[in-house]
Design an enzyme around this catalytic site. Structure first.
Site, mmCIF file in Angstrom:
data_model
loop_
_atom_site.group_PDB
_atom_site.id
_atom_site.type_symbol
_atom_site.label_atom_id
_atom_site.label_comp_id
_atom_site.label_asym_id
_atom_site.label_seq_id
_atom_site.Cartn_x
_atom_site.Cartn_y
_atom_site.Cartn_z
ATOM 1 N N GLU A 237 -5.113 30.974 -2.251
ATOM 2 C CA GLU A 237 -5.427 30.666 -3.645
ATOM 3 C C GLU A 237 -6.183 29.352 -3.737
ATOM 4 O O GLU A 237 -7.090 29.190 -4.565
ATOM 5 C CB GLU A 237 -4.127 30.601 -4.467
ATOM 6 C CG GLU A 237 -4.335 30.459 -5.971
ATOM 7 C CD GLU A 237 -4.490 29.019 -6.456
ATOM 8 O OE1 GLU A 237 -4.893 28.829 -7.615
ATOM 9 O OE2 GLU A 237 -4.204 28.076 -5.667
ATOM 10 N N GLU A 238 -5.809 28.408 -2.878
ATOM 11 C CA GLU A 238 -6.422 27.075 -2.939
ATOM 12 C C GLU A 238 -7.866 27.073 -2.444
ATOM 13 O O GLU A 238 -8.546 26.055 -2.538
ATOM 14 C CB GLU A 238 -5.586 26.083 -2.122
ATOM 15 C CG GLU A 238 -4.161 25.884 -2.619
ATOM 16 C CD GLU A 238 -4.073 25.132 -3.939
ATOM 17 O OE1 GLU A 238 -5.125 24.827 -4.519
ATOM 18 O OE2 GLU A 238 -2.943 24.853 -4.386
ATOM 19 N N ASP B 183 0.079 29.499 -0.046
ATOM 20 C CA ASP B 183 -0.713 28.474 0.629
ATOM 21 C C ASP B 183 -0.647 27.154 -0.127
ATOM 22 O O ASP B 183 -0.348 27.104 -1.331
ATOM 23 C CB ASP B 183 -2.170 28.927 0.795
ATOM 24 C CG ASP B 183 -2.862 29.177 -0.543
ATOM 25 O OD1 ASP B 183 -2.343 29.997 -1.334
ATOM 26 O OD2 ASP B 183 -3.905 28.553 -0.808
ATOM 27 N N ASP C 196 3.287 22.810 -6.397
ATOM 28 C CA ASP C 196 2.164 23.758 -6.417
ATOM 29 C C ASP C 196 2.167 24.613 -5.162
ATOM 30 O O ASP C 196 1.496 24.264 -4.192
ATOM 31 C CB ASP C 196 0.856 22.983 -6.553
ATOM 32 C CG ASP C 196 -0.367 23.863 -6.676
ATOM 33 O OD1 ASP C 196 -0.212 25.062 -6.984
ATOM 34 O OD2 ASP C 196 -1.475 23.360 -6.465
ATOM 35 N N HIS D 41 1.484 31.826 -5.165
ATOM 36 C CA HIS D 41 0.747 31.776 -3.901
ATOM 37 C C HIS D 41 1.539 30.942 -2.895
ATOM 38 O O HIS D 41 2.245 29.997 -3.268
ATOM 39 C CB HIS D 41 -0.677 31.244 -4.084
ATOM 40 C CG HIS D 41 -0.783 29.833 -4.588
ATOM 41 N ND1 HIS D 41 -0.694 28.731 -3.760
ATOM 42 C CD2 HIS D 41 -1.002 29.334 -5.827
ATOM 43 C CE1 HIS D 41 -0.850 27.629 -4.473
ATOM 44 N NE2 HIS D 41 -1.032 27.960 -5.729
ATOM 45 N N GLU E 62 2.123 28.891 -11.927
ATOM 46 C CA GLU E 62 1.497 27.596 -11.640
ATOM 47 C C GLU E 62 2.141 26.505 -12.500
ATOM 48 O O GLU E 62 2.673 26.783 -13.585
ATOM 49 C CB GLU E 62 -0.003 27.654 -11.927
ATOM 50 C CG GLU E 62 -0.799 28.521 -10.971
ATOM 51 C CD GLU E 62 -1.110 27.821 -9.644
ATOM 52 O OE1 GLU E 62 -0.617 26.703 -9.424
ATOM 53 O OE2 GLU E 62 -1.840 28.421 -8.839
#
Length: 374
Positions: free
Chosen positions: A138-139, A76, A106, A74, A166
């Site tokens: 995603e967050e 974001d 991350d 991801h 991740e």
């Protein structure tokens, strides 16, 4: 430092430089990735989300009509407002072996390694394709990737598996908990606190639903157990409560946000039903914030063995944090978590990835390319 790792570090600096905070438009970073791929002869599909200002990206190296593997990340990041930063969070700052910046761990480090390996992968005679999947928000509860997954049948043959990069210290992870979150909003009638008979207290109205949440949290501790997780049971918590303007004003609005984290095999949204039932009976507004399933990959699945071979580490049974992997599994694509860095560095000031971790990730992706040529 080999050329791939040097390229990955350069790309990580560029990626960190984009202030791609969750919930914001992401066209600049998507455009950068699209242009990088085009420069190496790889076409990227930019898949606009329903928000209109955010997009996923999907690209294929090799024959799209054959089953292959997805490398998923991801773009974001969480906000970087913590006071502990020693420099600009959106400027990658080398400090010895550490590469410091928001999202370095991350999970822009994994994305940088993916992109750095594109020239090498594109030069291989891949019998099975390698797909690059990059998502947004995603967050905020994995809001972007469902739209990407819905588009996949038109873009490629069903993949054999997905590696979700991740932070896992490059150790394959086979399971994680699912999550659901809701917001409760109670409405009241404002007035002076000396005349409660002329108003309606929204905070008081919210209390029965909060009490139901506390009771459900306690009940879950003795519910179904799965020893792979810490804690080994599903959980529920009230994360935020807000309401009221001043002590002598009857509050006309009160809100609470509540989340569940469910062990594999349990629908996280179902765990909120006792709270939802009380809220509905009390006339409290309900809004679903996020909902994604747990991941549970069979240890005997070929993807687990592949991930172990690629990473050179035995799989870990489970982690308690959530990822997009469960949504891939729900879509019929086996998934495993395996990415650089430690989750303990994420969402904190001075977040970092090491150069060694970046190099290891490039090497792991290179080994996947070699396997895809077989």
């Amino acid at each position: 430092m080999d050329s791939q790792t040097q390229t990955a570090e350069t790309l990580l600096a560029r990626l960190v430089g984009f202030d791609s905070v969750v919930g914001r438009p992401n066209a600049p970073i998507i455009g950068f990735v699209q242009n990088w791929l085009a420069g190496h002869g790889v076409r990227a599909h930019v898949l606009q989300g329903p928000e209109g200002d955010r997009a996923n990206l999907f690209a294929t190296i090799g024959p799209a009509d054959r089953p292959g593997y997805v490398l998923s990340g991801h773009l974001d990041v969480v906000p970087a407002t913590e006071p502990g930063w020693q420099g600009d969070p959106f400027t990658l700052r080398p400090d010895g072996e550490r590469l410091i910046g928001r999202g370095a761990c991350d999970m822009k480090g994994f994305v940088a390694a993916m992109l750095a390996m594109v020239p090498e992968l594109a030069a291989m005679d891949l019998g099975a394709p390698i797909h690059l999947a990059l998502s947004y928000d995603e967050e905020a509860g994995c809001r972007g990737v469902p739209h990407l997954l819905a588009a996949l049948p038109d873009l490629c043959a069903r993949p054999l598996g997905a590696i979700i990069g991740e932070p896992s210290n490059l150790t394959p992870v086979l399971a994680h908990k699912g999550k659901a979150a809701i917001r409760l909003t109670a409405r009241g009638v404002p007035g002076h606190s000396s005349r409660p008979d002329l108003g309606a207290n929204a905070i008081h109205a919210l209390v029965p639903a909060l009490a139901a949440a506390v009771a459900q949290a306690s009940a879950l501790e003795t519910g179904p157990q799965d020893a792979r997780f810490a804690p080994p049971f599903s959980s529920l918590q009230v994360g935020t409560v807000a309401g009221g303007q001043a002590l002598n004003i009857i509050p006309d609005t009160a809100c609470a946000e509540i989340e569940t984290r469910a062990i594999a095999g349990v629908d996280p949204l179902s765990l909120l039903e006792p709270v939802r039932a009380v809220a509905r009976a009390a006339g409290i507004e309900l809004h679903e914030l996020s909902h994604y399933p747990a991941l549970a990959l069979d240890p005997d699945h070929p993807l687990a063995a592949l991930a172990q071979d690629l990473a050179g580490r035995a799989p870990l049974g489970a982690v308690s944090f959530g990822t997009e992997a469960g949504l891939y599994q729900q879509a019929g694509i086996p998934a495993v978590i395996c990415g650089p860095g430690d989750i303990g560095r994420a969402h904190k000031p001075e977040e970092y990835l090491t150069r060694g971790e970046l190099a290891e990730t490039c090497a792991m992706i290179g080994r996947l390319g070699t396997r895809a040529c077989a």
